[in-house]
Structure formats: C-alpha cells, structure tokens
Design a protein around this motif. Structure first.
Motif, PDB file in Angstrom:
ATOM      1  N   VAL A 169       4.311  49.397  24.220  1.00 51.81           N
ATOM      2  CA  VAL A 169       5.460  50.284  24.100  1.00 51.81           C
ATOM      3  C   VAL A 169       6.425  49.621  23.126  1.00 51.81           C
ATOM      4  N   ALA A 170       6.532  50.191  21.938  1.00 54.16           N
ATOM      5  CA  ALA A 170       7.340  49.618  20.870  1.00 54.16           C
ATOM      6  C   ALA A 170       8.551  50.518  20.610  1.00 54.16           C
ATOM      7  N   PRO A 171       9.492  50.070  19.802  1.00 52.45           N
ATOM      8  CA  PRO A 171      10.666  50.899  19.500  1.00 52.45           C
ATOM      9  C   PRO A 171      10.282  52.255  18.897  1.00 52.45           C
ATOM     10  N   LYS A 172      10.618  53.325  19.594  1.00 57.85           N
ATOM     11  CA  LYS A 172      10.434  54.705  19.152  1.00 57.85           C
ATOM     12  C   LYS A 172       8.967  55.116  18.981  1.00 57.85           C
ATOM     13  N   HIS A 173       8.021  54.309  19.462  1.00 54.91           N
ATOM     14  CA  HIS A 173       6.624  54.708  19.372  1.00 54.91           C
ATOM     15  C   HIS A 173       5.780  53.901  20.354  1.00 54.91           C
ATOM     16  N   TRP A 174       4.584  54.439  20.630  1.00 48.45           N
ATOM     17  CA  TRP A 174       3.582  53.741  21.430  1.00 48.45           C
ATOM     18  C   TRP A 174       2.438  53.330  20.508  1.00 48.45           C
ATOM     19  N   ARG A 175       1.897  52.154  20.724  1.00 47.59           N
ATOM     20  CA  ARG A 175       0.724  51.700  19.974  1.00 47.59           C
ATOM     21  C   ARG A 175      -0.505  51.956  20.825  1.00 47.59           C
ATOM     22  N   LEU A 176      -1.483  52.703  20.280  1.00 52.04           N
ATOM     23  CA  LEU A 176      -2.638  53.171  21.039  1.00 52.04           C
ATOM     24  C   LEU A 176      -3.931  52.542  20.531  1.00 52.04           C
ATOM     25  N   GLU A 177      -4.805  52.220  21.457  1.00 55.31           N
ATOM     26  CA  GLU A 177      -6.161  51.790  21.114  1.00 55.31           C
ATOM     27  C   GLU A 177      -7.037  53.031  21.027  1.00 55.31           C
ATOM     28  N   ILE A 178      -7.719  53.216  19.883  1.00 54.78           N
ATOM     29  CA  ILE A 178      -8.555  54.405  19.685  1.00 54.78           C
ATOM     30  C   ILE A 178      -9.964  54.035  19.233  1.00 54.78           C
ATOM     31  N   ASN A 179     -10.384  52.783  19.473  1.00 52.97           N
ATOM     32  CA  ASN A 179     -11.725  52.336  19.109  1.00 52.97           C
ATOM     33  C   ASN A 179     -11.919  52.309  17.592  1.00 52.97           C
ATOM     34  N   PHE A 180     -10.858  51.955  16.877  1.00 57.57           N
ATOM     35  CA  PHE A 180     -10.889  51.854  15.423  1.00 57.57           C
ATOM     36  C   PHE A 180     -10.435  50.452  15.040  1.00 57.57           C
ATOM     37  N   SER A 181     -10.637  50.077  13.782  1.00 57.36           N
ATOM     38  CA  SER A 181     -10.216  48.751  13.338  1.00 57.36           C
ATOM     39  C   SER A 181      -8.703  48.584  13.375  1.00 57.36           C
ATOM     40  N   GLN A 182      -7.975  49.687  13.341  1.00 55.77           N
ATOM     41  CA  GLN A 182      -6.522  49.665  13.446  1.00 55.77           C
ATOM     42  C   GLN A 182      -6.081  50.509  14.632  1.00 55.77           C
ATOM     43  N   ASP A 183      -4.936  50.163  15.192  1.00 58.41           N
ATOM     44  CA  ASP A 183      -4.391  50.944  16.299  1.00 58.41           C
ATOM     45  C   ASP A 183      -3.675  52.179  15.764  1.00 58.41           C
ATOM     46  N   ALA A 184      -3.609  53.207  16.607  1.00 59.42           N
ATOM     47  CA  ALA A 184      -2.890  54.415  16.248  1.00 59.42           C
ATOM     48  C   ALA A 184      -1.447  54.316  16.728  1.00 59.42           C
ATOM     49  N   VAL A 185      -0.604  55.175  16.185  1.00 55.14           N
ATOM     50  CA  VAL A 185       0.816  55.191  16.534  1.00 55.14           C
ATOM     51  C   VAL A 185       1.177  56.585  17.026  1.00 55.14           C
ATOM     52  N   LEU A 186       1.763  56.656  18.208  1.00 51.21           N
ATOM     53  CA  LEU A 186       2.273  57.909  18.760  1.00 51.21           C
ATOM     54  C   LEU A 186       3.798  57.814  18.790  1.00 51.21           C
TER      55      LEU A 186
END
Length: 306
Positions: A104-121
């Motif tokens: 849980v980051a400032p103004k967004h959530w960092r998500l694991e999506i089974n990719f080399s990079q995390d997604a941002v919501l």
C-alpha cells in the motif's frame, strides 16, 4: 505433459503413457493440417509477394523464414511472429487478470500480476465506499487499507487463489464465470492467477452502504452483531467443499498440461462426484489417469466429427 510427476503403479503408468501418447498424436496431426504450431528451425510458410514483416520468434535462413522458438504462428496483417507457449506472461490491452496486493503506497496499491514488473492500481481509479464521484482527499489516502491491504486479492475475498502457467489460460470473451450449481465465482486470469471463491451478488454501492449503516446503528443499540455481518464473515461448509473441489480440478488440469477452461473444470468436478471421490482423492494418481483417458477419448471423438 511430459513433466508430470505422480506416484503411479505399473498399470496406472501404462494407462497414462498410452493416453498421453494418443493426445500427442492427435495434437501433432491437427497442427500439421493447420501449420499453426512450430518448433525451433521449422519453416514458416509465407508469401513474399505480400511484403511480409518478420516479427518475434522468426529469422531468415537460406531464403526461408524459420522459427527460433517453439510456439504458435500468429499473423497480424503483414506481420508474422511466433508466440511462445511457456513464456512469462506478457500483459496486453484488454486482458482480464487477477492481482494480489503487495504494498500500500501513497495514492496507489502495488499489485503482483505474475509479470516481471508489478502493476499499479491508483486510488483515483477506485470507486469509493460512499459511491460519490469526487476528488480523492488526504483522508481517502489514509483509509486505503480499509479497501485493500497487503496480500488481499483485488475486489474479492473468501476463496482460493491458484497460480498456474499463463499459457494454459486461453484469451476468451468471458473470463468471469458464475457456477450457479455450486454457488461459486470463478475468474480465469490471463496472467495465470485463478480465483475460486464464494459467489458475490452485485449490488448498488449506495444502497448497500445505507443497509450496512442502518444495521450497524441497530446493532449498536442492541449490543449484538448484525445478521449481515455474520453472513459476510461465514461461508457454509457446502460452499467450501465446492470451492476446494473446483480448485483441485484446476490443479489436475494444470499438472497434466491441459488448457484450463470452465467447461473442463465443471466436467472434472462432475466426474469426481460421479466416481464418489472425496475432495482429497481428486489429487490421487488414479484420478489423473482417468482424466487423461477421458480427455484423449473426447479429443478423438472431436477429430472424427470433423
């Protein structure tokens, strides 16, 4: 399918090998007819007069276009490329995916999506509990954990998250499934994350908030927990059994290397019930063999009908 590691007796091993060999022969005969699947150094038939563009997974050798990876030949207008089957998930526009909150980051959530990079919501992309469309404030940012916190599955709870190889999930028009006969929601994420959980009724947020607030006020006056809160925190044994049975069906399909579709999942669940198998027995060696034999028989009949 070659990587299956099961504790099989001699009879089961022979039956499984026979079924897998039949499946491989059916697959190879189908691919030879369509020229859709290729291995390394296979020639990709193209028409040079059309001005073909060579894309990922292809190379030119001795005047021929050959594949440099194993996969499926894809054509988009003049572009020809090979899509690898067992490659890491690559997000595409329009994909339906399942994500898990990592931070849980400032103004967004960092998500694991089974990719080399995390997604941002982003917080601005979320519908607030009060249902009012307005700009997000510092108070909303402080209350982000009341919406999602670490290890939460986005938008869902009370279920199981399964992780399989992304190539086993085929992109379709429908990835959200409500299995009414089991009271279970199933989400087949293109990223290989499969969600199996209790069915959630879609309701208007404003109406739902008003109902919850009124019940909370009544509960505070009476000093007891509301019936809605009890219902939301409890999942019946029958639903839990259905969730586990469906999850085991996904595990069996993934282990055998079969495409994971809602049709095959329900077929495996019904097959286990018809054989009077307990939930844990679905992960036994005999059920794997039976599933492989059934799939070989099904594909053989489908090929004959063509």
């Amino acid at each position: 399918m070659r990587g299956v590691q099961l504790s099989l007796n001699k009879t089961q091993k022979l039956r499984l090998e026979t079924a897998l060999e039949k499946l491989e022969s059916l697959s190879s005969s189908t691919s030879n007819n369509s020229n859709a699947s290729v291995t390394v150094a296979d020639t990709i038939p193209i028409n040079y007069e059309d001005g073909v563009l060579k894309g990922h997974g292809t190379s030119e050798m001795d005047g021929r276009v050959v594949a440099t990876i194993c996969g499926l030949v894809e054509r988009v207008n003049k572009l020809v490329y090979v899509r690898a089957l067992r490659a890491r998930y690559k997000p595409e526009i329009g994909d339906i995916i399942v994500g898990r909150v990592m931070e849980v980051a400032p103004k967004h959530w960092r998500l694991e999506i089974n990719f080399s990079q995390d997604a941002v919501l982003m917080l601005s992309s979320m519908n607030l509990p009060d249902g009012i469309q307005r700009r997000r404030t510092a108070v909303d940012e402080l209350n982000m954990r009341s919406i999602f916190e670490e290890n939460d599955i986005v938008c869902l709870d009370r279920g199981q998250l399964l992780r399989i190889s992304p190539y086993l999930v085929k992109r379709r028009k429908q990835h959200f499934h409500h299995l009414d006969q089991y009271g279970v929601d199933l989400i087949l994420g293109c990223n290989g994350f499969i969600w199996v959980g209790e069915h959630v009724e879609a309701k208007d947020d404003m109406v739902l908030d008003q109902m919850i607030k009124s019940e909370q006020e009544n509960a505070s006056l009476s000093g007891s927990v509301s019936s809605r809160e009890q219902e939301q925190s409890h999942t019946s044994i029958e639903i839990r059994q259905h969730i586990c049975r469906i999850a085991n069906a996904v595990r069996v399909l993934s282990t055998l290397g079969f495409m994971v579709t809602v049709e095959l999942i329900t077929e495996l669940v019904d097959l286990s019930i018809s054989h009077n198998l307990d939930i844990h027995e679905m992960l036994g060696a005999e059920f794997y063999v039976v599933v492989a034999e059934k799939e070989a028989e099904r594909r053989s009949l489908a090929t004959k009908k063509r």
